[in-house]
Every structure is written in structure tokens, then in C-alpha cells.
Motif scaffolding. Sequence first.
Motif, mmCIF file in Angstrom:
data_model
loop_
_atom_site.group_PDB
_atom_site.id
_atom_site.type_symbol
_atom_site.label_atom_id
_atom_site.label_comp_id
_atom_site.label_asym_id
_atom_site.label_seq_id
_atom_site.Cartn_x
_atom_site.Cartn_y
_atom_site.Cartn_z
ATOM 1 N N ARG A 43 0.850 -1.190 0.000
ATOM 2 C CA ARG A 43 0.000 0.000 0.000
ATOM 3 C C ARG A 43 0.883 1.237 0.000
ATOM 4 O O ARG A 43 2.035 1.207 0.377
ATOM 5 C CB ARG A 43 -0.873 -0.003 1.263
ATOM 6 C CG ARG A 43 -1.942 -1.069 1.275
ATOM 7 C CD ARG A 43 -3.239 -0.598 0.661
ATOM 8 N NE ARG A 43 -3.889 0.451 1.451
ATOM 9 C CZ ARG A 43 -4.898 1.189 1.007
ATOM 10 N NH1 ARG A 43 -5.364 1.033 -0.222
ATOM 11 N NH2 ARG A 43 -5.457 2.100 1.785
ATOM 12 N N TRP A 44 0.306 2.367 -0.444
ATOM 13 C CA TRP A 44 0.978 3.666 -0.410
ATOM 14 C C TRP A 44 2.298 3.660 -1.189
ATOM 15 O O TRP A 44 3.246 4.353 -0.839
ATOM 16 C CB TRP A 44 1.223 4.113 1.047
ATOM 17 C CG TRP A 44 -0.028 4.151 1.863
ATOM 18 C CD1 TRP A 44 -0.529 3.131 2.641
ATOM 19 C CD2 TRP A 44 -0.948 5.225 2.000
ATOM 20 N NE1 TRP A 44 -1.705 3.507 3.227
ATOM 21 C CE2 TRP A 44 -2.000 4.801 2.857
ATOM 22 C CE3 TRP A 44 -1.003 6.521 1.468
ATOM 23 C CZ2 TRP A 44 -3.070 5.611 3.189
ATOM 24 C CZ3 TRP A 44 -2.077 7.331 1.808
ATOM 25 C CH2 TRP A 44 -3.085 6.875 2.656
ATOM 26 N N THR A 48 5.715 3.737 3.583
ATOM 27 C CA THR A 48 5.205 3.584 4.942
ATOM 28 C C THR A 48 6.346 3.225 5.876
ATOM 29 O O THR A 48 7.366 2.671 5.450
ATOM 30 C CB THR A 48 4.134 2.474 5.002
ATOM 31 O OG1 THR A 48 4.642 1.273 4.377
ATOM 32 C CG2 THR A 48 2.869 2.895 4.288
ATOM 33 N N PHE A 54 3.380 -2.321 4.304
ATOM 34 C CA PHE A 54 1.998 -2.567 4.718
ATOM 35 C C PHE A 54 1.266 -3.092 3.492
ATOM 36 O O PHE A 54 1.026 -2.364 2.534
ATOM 37 C CB PHE A 54 1.344 -1.287 5.235
ATOM 38 C CG PHE A 54 -0.019 -1.517 5.827
ATOM 39 C CD1 PHE A 54 -0.157 -2.029 7.101
ATOM 40 C CD2 PHE A 54 -1.163 -1.237 5.096
ATOM 41 C CE1 PHE A 54 -1.416 -2.266 7.645
ATOM 42 C CE2 PHE A 54 -2.424 -1.460 5.625
ATOM 43 C CZ PHE A 54 -2.547 -1.980 6.912
ATOM 44 N N GLN A 58 -3.032 -7.193 4.292
ATOM 45 C CA GLN A 58 -3.291 -6.703 5.638
ATOM 46 C C GLN A 58 -4.345 -5.605 5.615
ATOM 47 O O GLN A 58 -5.226 -5.556 6.483
ATOM 48 C CB GLN A 58 -1.992 -6.197 6.273
ATOM 49 C CG GLN A 58 -2.140 -5.855 7.744
ATOM 50 C CD GLN A 58 -0.811 -5.542 8.427
ATOM 51 O OE1 GLN A 58 0.258 -5.753 7.846
ATOM 52 N NE2 GLN A 58 -0.864 -5.039 9.643
ATOM 53 N N HIS A 59 -4.276 -4.736 4.616
ATOM 54 C CA HIS A 59 -5.298 -3.698 4.454
ATOM 55 C C HIS A 59 -6.686 -4.320 4.318
ATOM 56 O O HIS A 59 -7.650 -3.842 4.928
ATOM 57 C CB HIS A 59 -4.967 -2.852 3.223
ATOM 58 C CG HIS A 59 -6.090 -2.008 2.729
ATOM 59 N ND1 HIS A 59 -6.480 -0.837 3.341
ATOM 60 C CD2 HIS A 59 -6.935 -2.174 1.664
ATOM 61 C CE1 HIS A 59 -7.496 -0.315 2.690
ATOM 62 N NE2 HIS A 59 -7.803 -1.105 1.667
ATOM 63 N N ALA A 142 -10.032 2.966 7.116
ATOM 64 C CA ALA A 142 -8.732 2.291 7.157
ATOM 65 C C ALA A 142 -7.644 3.204 6.604
ATOM 66 O O ALA A 142 -6.539 3.291 7.165
ATOM 67 C CB ALA A 142 -8.794 0.986 6.367
ATOM 68 N N GLU A 146 -4.127 4.307 8.340
ATOM 69 C CA GLU A 146 -2.876 3.978 7.651
ATOM 70 C C GLU A 146 -2.079 5.256 7.385
ATOM 71 O O GLU A 146 -0.851 5.303 7.561
ATOM 72 C CB GLU A 146 -3.173 3.267 6.337
ATOM 73 C CG GLU A 146 -3.762 1.877 6.503
ATOM 74 C CD GLU A 146 -4.293 1.319 5.193
ATOM 75 O OE1 GLU A 146 -3.877 1.794 4.110
ATOM 76 O OE2 GLU A 146 -5.138 0.404 5.236
ATOM 77 N N LEU A 150 1.197 5.271 9.548
ATOM 78 C CA LEU A 150 2.271 4.695 8.738
ATOM 79 C C LEU A 150 2.826 5.609 7.654
ATOM 80 O O LEU A 150 4.003 5.490 7.300
ATOM 81 C CB LEU A 150 1.762 3.410 8.050
ATOM 82 C CG LEU A 150 1.229 2.304 8.947
ATOM 83 C CD1 LEU A 150 0.628 1.201 8.086
ATOM 84 C CD2 LEU A 150 2.340 1.752 9.825
ATOM 85 N N ARG A 170 -7.496 3.507 16.727
ATOM 86 C CA ARG A 170 -6.327 2.855 16.156
ATOM 87 C C ARG A 170 -5.986 1.551 16.867
ATOM 88 O O ARG A 170 -5.567 0.571 16.236
ATOM 89 C CB ARG A 170 -5.148 3.829 16.213
ATOM 90 C CG ARG A 170 -3.825 3.286 15.695
ATOM 91 C CD ARG A 170 -2.877 2.858 16.826
ATOM 92 N NE ARG A 170 -1.610 2.385 16.322
ATOM 93 C CZ ARG A 170 -1.383 1.148 15.928
ATOM 94 N NH1 ARG A 170 -2.350 0.246 15.941
ATOM 95 N NH2 ARG A 170 -0.186 0.770 15.505
ATOM 96 N N ILE A 175 -2.738 -2.527 12.491
ATOM 97 C CA ILE A 175 -2.087 -1.555 11.612
ATOM 98 C C ILE A 175 -0.578 -1.775 11.517
ATOM 99 O O ILE A 175 0.025 -1.468 10.488
ATOM 100 C CB ILE A 175 -2.387 -0.115 12.096
ATOM 101 C CG1 ILE A 175 -3.872 0.214 11.879
ATOM 102 C CG2 ILE A 175 -1.528 0.911 11.383
ATOM 103 C CD1 ILE A 175 -4.281 0.363 10.440
ATOM 104 N N PRO A 177 2.701 -3.060 10.399
ATOM 105 C CA PRO A 177 2.961 -3.892 9.220
ATOM 106 C C PRO A 177 3.520 -5.274 9.576
ATOM 107 O O PRO A 177 4.426 -5.401 10.408
ATOM 108 C CB PRO A 177 3.986 -3.073 8.430
ATOM 109 C CG PRO A 177 3.748 -1.661 8.847
ATOM 110 C CD PRO A 177 3.389 -1.751 10.304
#
Length: 202
Positions: A43-44, A48, A54, A58-59, A142, A146, A150, A170, A175, A177
Motif C-alpha cells: 500500500r501507499w 510507509t 503494509f 493486511q489492508h 482504514a 494507515e 504509517l 487505532r 495496523i 505492518p
Amino acid sequence: MTAAKAPRAWQRMLSGRRLDLLDPSPLDVELSDIAHGLARVARWNGQTSGDHAFSVAQHCLVVEFIFRHFNEATPSDCLMALLHDAPEYVIGDMISPFKAVVGGGYKMIEKRLEAAVHLRFGLPPHPSRELKDKIKKADTIAAYFEATVLAGFTPAEAQKFFGQPRGISRDMLLIDPLPAIEAQRLFCERFAEIEAARGTKP
């Protein structure tokens, strides 16, 4: 003269399946490939904090938890929430601004992959508008956590993009990773729990 056929876009999976990206068949979709792929997609764009990326897997677990927290959902609804980003096991996670630049081609492939995944597991090809909106709300919550935990966003920045979550904190969410193999394992375990609740035979 006949028009030349468009070249096929095949992806070979670790399961041995060969998935046609332009015309995916539910028969070529395997949970093991989905879990493996999503656990290794960051992600992202990987921007992160932490020793591990991450992952999308997991997301998806976080989104499905948030979805259940706020909704009285059927097991099939929960499975759609868990699989809401399943096409990314093939096409990766593209940030929203770039999706807008790429345009309709990306969305077309994404929708076809979504339908193939859903049909493989006995779900409607696509969620209803109401269900899609509920999953999107969980996805946005979410993203807020995140972003702030992160991805280096301040709460004010995250609130501007994602709104301020209410009714969840949170410390309720997974969250931090995880290693890819752990995210993959948890994704498969949650899938099995939902399938058991649906009464689906393996």
C-alpha cells in the motif's frame, strides 16, 4: 482482410494457473494466488514506516474488520469486503491520482477481475451499490489510520482527505505492518472462517 486479433495478456500464477487479464475466467482464480499476491503488494507505493511493507492483504483484513464493526453483515457481505481489493493480486495497487490519469482501461480490467474472483467463490459479480458504499466507508476509515500511523500524514491532513473516523480507534486495528508470510496466513485464515460461516464446502 480480417482485423488482427489483439494479443492476449496472460499472467502465470504460482498455482500453475494462467490468467487472461483481459478476459479472466473464474476457473483460473485460486485463493492461494490471491493471498500470495496481495501479501506482497505494498500500500501507499511502499512509502510507509516499519520494517515491512503494509500489504494489501493486511489492508483487506483491516477493512473487513471495520466493515463488520459498523454493519450487521452476512458472511457473503464480509467476503466481499475481504476481497474488495482482490484484483490487485494481478494488477497491483495503483494510487488514486494515477488511476484517474490512466482512465477507463484500468477500471475495465479491474471490474473484469473482480467479477471473475467473485464468481469463483459463489458471489455476485459485483456488490450492490449499497454494499459497495459501506465497504468504501470502511476502506476510507482504514486509509485514515494507515495515513496517520504509517504514511506520515498529520491528523489534519488525513482528515482533509479521508474525514475523521468516529466509533473506532487505532488500537482496535491491525495496523503495524506484518511480514508478507504472516499477512498471507491471516488472510487465508479469515477467508476460511467466512467460508465456514457461509456453509461453503472447501
